[in-house]
Design a protein around this motif. Structure first.
Motif, PDB file in Angstrom:
ATOM      1  N   SER A  64      15.977  27.545  -2.866  1.00  0.00           N
ATOM      2  CA  SER A  64      14.704  26.966  -2.840  1.00  0.00           C
ATOM      3  C   SER A  64      14.684  25.458  -2.419  1.00  0.00           C
ATOM      4  N   PRO A  65      13.613  25.203  -1.583  1.00  0.00           N
ATOM      5  CA  PRO A  65      13.451  23.735  -1.355  1.00  0.00           C
ATOM      6  C   PRO A  65      12.950  23.067  -2.628  1.00  0.00           C
ATOM      7  N   VAL A  66      13.391  21.725  -2.802  1.00  0.00           N
ATOM      8  CA  VAL A  66      12.924  21.055  -3.994  1.00  0.00           C
ATOM      9  C   VAL A  66      11.692  19.858  -3.211  1.00  0.00           C
ATOM     10  N   PRO A  67      10.463  20.144  -3.701  1.00  0.00           N
ATOM     11  CA  PRO A  67       9.337  19.330  -3.161  1.00  0.00           C
ATOM     12  C   PRO A  67       9.406  17.882  -3.619  1.00  0.00           C
ATOM     13  N   ALA A  68       8.708  17.135  -3.037  1.00  0.00           N
ATOM     14  CA  ALA A  68       8.609  15.486  -3.511  1.00  0.00           C
ATOM     15  C   ALA A  68       7.672  15.547  -4.850  1.00  0.00           C
ATOM     16  N   PRO A  69       8.400  14.997  -5.812  1.00  0.00           N
ATOM     17  CA  PRO A  69       7.549  14.715  -6.878  1.00  0.00           C
ATOM     18  C   PRO A  69       6.268  13.894  -6.785  1.00  0.00           C
ATOM     19  N   PRO A  70       5.427  14.225  -7.616  1.00  0.00           N
ATOM     20  CA  PRO A  70       4.068  13.648  -7.345  1.00  0.00           C
ATOM     21  C   PRO A  70       3.866  12.119  -7.648  1.00  0.00           C
ATOM     22  N   HIS A  71       5.120  11.739  -8.663  1.00  0.00           N
ATOM     23  CA  HIS A  71       5.125  10.150  -9.054  1.00  0.00           C
ATOM     24  C   HIS A  71       6.063   9.365  -7.992  1.00  0.00           C
ATOM     25  N   TRP A  72       6.470  10.152  -6.940  1.00  0.00           N
ATOM     26  CA  TRP A  72       7.573   9.521  -6.023  1.00  0.00           C
ATOM     27  C   TRP A  72       6.805   9.383  -4.756  1.00  0.00           C
ATOM     28  N   GLY A  73       7.291   8.325  -3.905  1.00  0.00           N
ATOM     29  CA  GLY A  73       6.667   8.215  -2.758  1.00  0.00           C
ATOM     30  C   GLY A  73       7.123   6.748  -1.751  1.00  0.00           C
ATOM     31  N   GLY A  74       6.152   6.769  -0.792  1.00  0.00           N
ATOM     32  CA  GLY A  74       6.410   5.601  -0.042  1.00  0.00           C
ATOM     33  C   GLY A  74       5.551   4.497  -0.436  1.00  0.00           C
ATOM     34  N   LEU A  75       5.988   3.327  -0.218  1.00  0.00           N
ATOM     35  CA  LEU A  75       5.253   1.953  -0.247  1.00  0.00           C
ATOM     36  C   LEU A  75       5.635   1.068   0.834  1.00  0.00           C
ATOM     37  N   GLU A 103       0.814  -1.154  -0.009  1.00  0.00           N
ATOM     38  CA  GLU A 103      -0.126   0.082  -0.142  1.00  0.00           C
ATOM     39  C   GLU A 103       0.773   1.385   0.215  1.00  0.00           C
ATOM     40  N   GLU A 104       0.417   2.295  -0.339  1.00  0.00           N
ATOM     41  CA  GLU A 104       1.192   3.659  -0.451  1.00  0.00           C
ATOM     42  C   GLU A 104       1.086   4.226   1.007  1.00  0.00           C
ATOM     43  N   VAL A 105       2.103   4.948   1.435  1.00  0.00           N
ATOM     44  CA  VAL A 105       2.062   5.555   2.667  1.00  0.00           C
ATOM     45  C   VAL A 105       1.475   6.824   2.553  1.00  0.00           C
ATOM     46  N   THR A 123       5.357  10.606   3.184  1.00  0.00           N
ATOM     47  CA  THR A 123       6.378  10.773   2.087  1.00  0.00           C
ATOM     48  C   THR A 123       7.102  12.128   2.117  1.00  0.00           C
ATOM     49  N   GLU A 124       6.436  13.196   2.304  1.00  0.00           N
ATOM     50  CA  GLU A 124       6.999  14.396   2.164  1.00  0.00           C
ATOM     51  C   GLU A 124       7.792  14.728   3.211  1.00  0.00           C
ATOM     52  N   THR A 125       7.631  14.329   4.521  1.00  0.00           N
ATOM     53  CA  THR A 125       8.481  14.498   5.485  1.00  0.00           C
ATOM     54  C   THR A 125       9.898  13.694   5.163  1.00  0.00           C
ATOM     55  N   TYR A 126       9.711  12.676   4.630  1.00  0.00           N
ATOM     56  CA  TYR A 126      10.971  11.969   4.338  1.00  0.00           C
ATOM     57  C   TYR A 126      11.823  12.401   3.177  1.00  0.00           C
ATOM     58  N   PHE A 127      11.041  12.853   2.252  1.00  0.00           N
ATOM     59  CA  PHE A 127      11.871  13.449   1.111  1.00  0.00           C
ATOM     60  C   PHE A 127      12.554  14.777   1.537  1.00  0.00           C
ATOM     61  N   ALA A 128      12.010  15.518   2.547  1.00  0.00           N
ATOM     62  CA  ALA A 128      12.644  16.900   2.791  1.00  0.00           C
ATOM     63  C   ALA A 128      14.014  16.466   3.745  1.00  0.00           C
ATOM     64  N   SER A 129      14.069  15.180   4.204  1.00  0.00           N
ATOM     65  CA  SER A 129      15.338  14.648   5.059  1.00  0.00           C
ATOM     66  C   SER A 129      16.399  14.261   4.054  1.00  0.00           C
ATOM     67  N   ARG A 130      16.194  14.113   2.634  1.00  0.00           N
ATOM     68  CA  ARG A 130      17.116  13.327   1.607  1.00  0.00           C
ATOM     69  C   ARG A 130      18.041  14.464   1.447  1.00  0.00           C
TER      70      ARG A 130
END
Length: 219
Positions: free
Chosen positions: A170-181, A118-120, A125-132
């Motif tokens: 500028s911050p980089v947002p999480a792509p809409p096609h990218w995320g957690g599973l 399932e998708e998270v 997802t956005e919280t994790y992406f910001a930490s990368r």
């Protein structure tokens, strides 16, 4: 086995001893037991102890496997992040079932997982992406994962163009096609190597009404 360093050879002898693994050794829940073994793998200095082989299958049943990194675990399951438009993303949309394998070879241990996917939550997802690291964020936008490229230069050009799209300030947002599973397990098996190939295999299995039972499997 040839090619072992003395340290790895000694470690293998230690973990593949006749002490084995018994039901009485296990934690009450699979997350707690996984935590114990993950700590052992980390303390032993294994490279990338959170690396896991993810196996999926497409709608026609053709399987594929690749290594991904575990980024979160709790009683709900095992979380990793990816491009949803990649091959694994497409396969999981068509067939939302997967298997995971943690191959901790020097410890003569494996953990195998089977479950649904399932998708998270998007906030997670956005919280994790910001930490990368920023280069990894840029790469998530730049790479058309699993698609054919003419050459390496094409990928490098896409990366450079994406860097220009997101200025350094500028911050980089999480792509809409990218995320957690999340792989929501139905079974979690702990495999302990033993001498003579009579290995120990103990499995937590979700039974009716969601309770978990522990079973021993023949090696």
């Amino acid at each position: 086995m040839t090619g072992d360093t003395p340290d790895l050879a000694a470690m293998r002898r230690d973990y593949a001893s006749d002490r084995g693994l018994d039901v009485t050794d296990l934690a009450a829940t699979w997350p707690e037991q996984f935590g114990r073994w993950f700590a052992d793998a980390t303390d032993a200095g294994l490279p990338e102890p959170n690396a896991m082989v993810l196996s999926t299958a497409d709608a026609a049943g053709w399987p594929s496997s690749r290594t991904v990194l575990l980024k979160g675990i709790d009683e709900r399951g095992f979380v990793f992040y990816t491009n949803y438009e990649s091959r694994k993303g497409a396969e999981l949309r068509a067939n939302p079932h997967a298997a995971l394998l943690f191959p901790w070879f020097p410890l003569m241990r494996q953990v195998g997982v089977r479950g649904t996917v399932e998708e998270v939550d998007r906030v997670e997802t956005e919280t994790y992406f910001a930490s990368r690291p920023r280069p990894s964020q840029i790469a998530a936008w730049a790479s058309p994962q699993s698609r054919v490229l003419p050459d390496r230069a094409a990928l490098d050009e896409r990366f450079t163009a994406t860097e220009r799209r997101f200025p350094a300030e500028s911050p980089v947002p999480a792509p809409p096609h990218w995320g957690g599973l999340r792989v929501v397990p139905e079974t979690v098996e702990f495999w302990q190597g033993r001498t003579g190939r009579l290995h120990d295999r103990l499995r937590y299995r979700r039974a009716e009404q969601g309770e978990w039972i522990i079973e021993r499997l023949a090696p």
